[in-house]
Design an enzyme around this catalytic site. Sequence first.
Site, PDB file in Angstrom:
ATOM      1  CG  HIS A 277      -0.116   2.527  -3.788  1.00  0.00           C
ATOM      2  ND1 HIS A 277       1.171   2.045  -3.651  1.00  0.00           N
ATOM      3  CD2 HIS A 277      -0.775   2.086  -2.685  1.00  0.00           C
ATOM      4  CE1 HIS A 277       1.279   1.359  -2.533  1.00  0.00           C
ATOM      5  NE2 HIS A 277       0.109   1.347  -1.927  1.00  0.00           N
ATOM      6  CG  ASP A 289       1.499  -1.748   0.392  1.00  0.00           C
ATOM      7  OD1 ASP A 289       0.695  -1.042  -0.226  1.00  0.00           O
ATOM      8  OD2 ASP A 289       2.201  -1.310   1.330  1.00  0.00           O
ATOM      9  CD  GLU A 323      -0.396   4.590  -0.011  1.00  0.00           C
ATOM     10  OE1 GLU A 323      -1.049   4.641   1.056  1.00  0.00           O
ATOM     11  OE2 GLU A 323       0.634   3.882  -0.143  1.00  0.00           O
ATOM     12  CD  GLU A 324       3.569   2.187   0.339  1.00  0.00           C
ATOM     13  OE1 GLU A 324       3.454   2.715   1.468  1.00  0.00           O
ATOM     14  OE2 GLU A 324       3.120   1.055   0.072  1.00  0.00           O
ATOM     15  CG  ASP A 351      -3.086   0.647  -0.574  1.00  0.00           C
ATOM     16  OD1 ASP A 351      -2.244  -0.264  -0.728  1.00  0.00           O
ATOM     17  OD2 ASP A 351      -2.808   1.741  -0.050  1.00  0.00           O
ATOM     18  CG  HIS A 421       5.351  -0.725   4.473  1.00  0.00           C
ATOM     19  ND1 HIS A 421       5.095   0.396   5.257  1.00  0.00           N
ATOM     20  CD2 HIS A 421       4.474  -0.669   3.436  1.00  0.00           C
ATOM     21  CE1 HIS A 421       4.118   1.093   4.708  1.00  0.00           C
ATOM     22  NE2 HIS A 421       3.725   0.464   3.600  1.00  0.00           N
TER      23      HIS A 421
END
Length: 454
Positions: A277, A289, A323-324, A351, A421
């Site tokens: 992503h 990520d 995606e997030e 991912d 994140h």
Amino acid sequence: MKKLLLLFCLLSPVARAQSSADSVTIRKIYNEILSNSPSYEWLRYLTQQIGPRLSGSEGAQKAVDWTKQLMEKQGFDRVFLQEVMVPHWVRGAKEMAYIQNGKQKTTVPIAALGGSVATPSKGIEAQVVEVKNFQELRELGAEKVKGKIVFFNRPMDPTKLNTFEAYAGAVDQRGNGASEASRLGAVGAIIRSMTTAMDDNPHTGSMRYATGVPLIPAAAISTNGAERLSKALKENPNLTFYFKQSCESLPDAKSYNVVGEIKGSEKPDEIIVVGGHLDSWDLGQGAHDDGAGCVQSIEVLRALKALGIKPKRTIRAVMFMNEENGLRGGVGYADYAKKNNEKHIAAVESDNGGFTPRGFGIVGTAEQRAKAMAWKPLLAPYGLHEIGAGSGGADIGPLAQLGTVLFGFKPDSQRYFDFHHTGIDRFEGVNKRELELGAASMAALVYLLDRYGL
């Protein structure tokens, strides 16, 4: 190794010859990628020149434009965009938070959760109730929760060797904590960051509001901050917590999945997808990520093309958007495939970070898993021992309804949630060789999927 040799000896002469040829090709794939891959430099540009890429942002659009140009430069047979409408949430000014314990004020690091509303402009200050789970919260009842901030302090289970299992066991408080607290009259929710590391890096992530409950602000607090708050509450249950955040949700924005493909020479209507992503959270650079997964996926196609391997089936690299905080790209891609009656036989997603490869999780029938697991002797020499039933990936998940077999690339999971994140998910955290080994592992699997199908 002895078991692998025994399996090889038990093969028929024809199967043995095929296995030997496949082994040579896979070695060539690894040699090409470990010697000539530009994927690390691609990742450098994506993370350092473009940076954060949250859906709807200027960075996300720059990433779309750059990725499309990058795949066009590789000379793939077709490169195209798929339009999707995506959520557009913005963080606003940097968050503030502190513990007010008598006359002592202790600042702690927080990050608003994606999708959260803002606090009032002056912030929120209230007493705190600490809980480990939703059951504890409900047992407290509205009388003890109303007008307070609920502090969800359930850590990820450090005894889980697979840290994704530990994440799954804790993340419900991030996703639904604000709604559960709001039902009992809370004015805010503070959630312990999703990591086993003890540090001062708050981990953002997506949250959602249930229908019919007041929208209260929600933020993640760093693990060190969570420990400080918990200790202070034990000493003084009447302390207050202050936090201020300025985030907001804007109208949905237009964005795109970016798709590049090499057309199949024998069965072009059968499609194998490899992807990651393109969007990322806004605190860091989205390196693990999921910048790593994106450049690895493009590298699969580049390496096959560089080696002159002409696939039987069409191989697609898909850079999914959103995606997030919405999965609009993954859902949109599956809808596109269904609308155009495309036959996707397999999809591979990266991912889980750019760490040392361990294997692949498979979502499919027992027969399909058995066929893929029969390739273990070809992949095990490269450290890919964990091949079997598992998870695929969020973006390729919607393809399962079309009968697609899903493969989730599994790197070593121990360090992933240190970065996940956060503001430290930066280019410097990705090791070049580990990144390339991951790309080579994916390319080897795609080669076998193309050669033998499922």
